[in-house]
Write an enzyme that holds these catalytic residues in place. Structure first.
Site: not given
Ligand code: ACO
Length: 326
Positions: A113, A253, A283
């Protein structure tokens, strides 16, 4: 000395839009969850005949048209991607051939990214040292092809697309004393290989002989992203001798609307100055910064003379920022 000047931009998106609702019909997710956690409402997904090279070529043509240049004016192509058409040769060489500017320099950069930031810095350094006169810097991805479509924690986050900018080598007249010269003012890049397991693809030619799928521990990545991005943004401001309040636009990004908000808040930059396209594009990895930049130039927000900060963080980890006067 001011660096290379950014003189044009262009972008390309696949034909097909996939909404959150369409994903919710196939996997255990919902529009509400995706919008609340990420800000994403839809993404573009490449179809038959659309590849990283085809999207990159379309974006490059649009960038050339934007600044009235022809492909023969380009002697350097640096293309950032983690989803090349083939393991080799570099996708940049396919773009070069499609544009018809064969014979110059063309290669890919892999920094996921942050790829566009790494590509911009590479091209700027090469132009400053006389390796070329004009460069196409492209971020292009078809992440849909490395997603595990049964993993709801990752597949809802990504999309496909490409963005390109044209860079011109600085000339001695570019930095007249007392004048606010256009060009790249400062760039800082970082990598930390210790964080490999938080964001990676579980395949590759030398390990599994497969393409593999993206794996991410989203919550941990999120935590690192806000800290790393705030630090590198301050480094670039210090290096350029510029205050955060002087920035006209941040083009980040587009991983997650909450990361964009948190990073801007940490710097004390108002949300209105942050270009957001994650709602439309999701993304798109290396493509997201140039796609967002081009969208904001096309809708008239980013204008000549503006001070623009690019920033990104991605797998590796890699991260970086670059301050550019247009
Ligand atoms: N739909 C419904 N529920 C979901 C989904 C979905 N698509 N995905 C996860 N959940 C659930 C999980 O199972 C979890 O359930 P549980 O509490 O029963 O276990 C709950 O939702 C919360 O999951 P978290 O992973 O803690 O959710 P969070 O608020 O952290 O959001 C996310 C997840 C959106 C991925 C976030 O952490 C994020 O954006 N992280 C950064 C991503 C990023 O910046 N990447 C860098 C660049 S990418 C690259 O370089 C390729």
């Amino acid at each position: 000395m001011t660096g290379s000047r950014l003189v044009g931009s262009g972008s390309a998106l696949p034909r097909r839009v996939v909404t959150n609702g369409e994903l919710a019909a196939r996997i255990d997710t919902s529009d509400e969850w995706i919008v609340e956690r990420t800000g994403i409402r839809q993404r573009y997904i490449a179809g038959e005949g659309e590849t990283t090279a085809s999207l990159a070529t379309e974006a490059a043509r649009a960038a050339l048209a934007d600044c009235g240049l022809a492909a023969r004016d380009i002697d350097l192509i640096v293309l950032a991607t983690a989803t090349p058409d083939n393991t080799f040769p570099a996708t940049a060489t396919k773009v070069q051939h499609a544009l018809g500017c064969n014979g110059g320099i063309a290669f890919d950069v892999a920094a996921v990214c942050s790829g566009f930031l790494y590509a911009l810095a590479t091209a700027d350094s090469m132009l400053r040292t006389g390796m070329g006169r004009r460069a196409l810097v492209i971020g292009a991805e078809t992440f849909s092809r490395i997603l595990d479509w049964n993993d709801r924690t990752t597949c809802v986050l990504f999309g496909d697309g490409a963005g390109a900018v044209v860079l011109e080598a600085p000339t001695s007249g570019d930095s007249a004393p007392g004048e606010s010269a256009a060009g790249v003012l400062a760039t800082r890049l970082h990598a930390d290989g210790a964080q490999h397991d938080l964001l990676y693809v579980d395949g590759g030619p030398s390990t599994t002989q497969t393409v593999g799928h993206l794996r991410m521990k989203g919550r941990e990545v999120f935590r690192h992203a806000v800290v790393n991005l705030s630090e590198v943004l301050n480094e670039v401001l210090d290096a350029a001798g510029v205050r955060a309040a002087e920035i006209d636009w941040i083009v980040p990004h587009q991983a997650n609307a909450r990361i964009l908000d948190a990073t801007a808040r940490k710097l004390g930059i108002p949300a209105e100055k942050v270009i957001v396209t994650v709602d439309r594009h999701a993304n798109t990895s290396a493509a997201s910064v140039p796609l967002a930049f081009d969208a904001a130039r096309c809708d008239g927000r980013i204008r000549p003379g503006d001070l623009v900060m690019f920033e990104a963080m991605g797998g590796g980890f890699t991260w970086g920022a670059s301050l550019v006067r247009l």
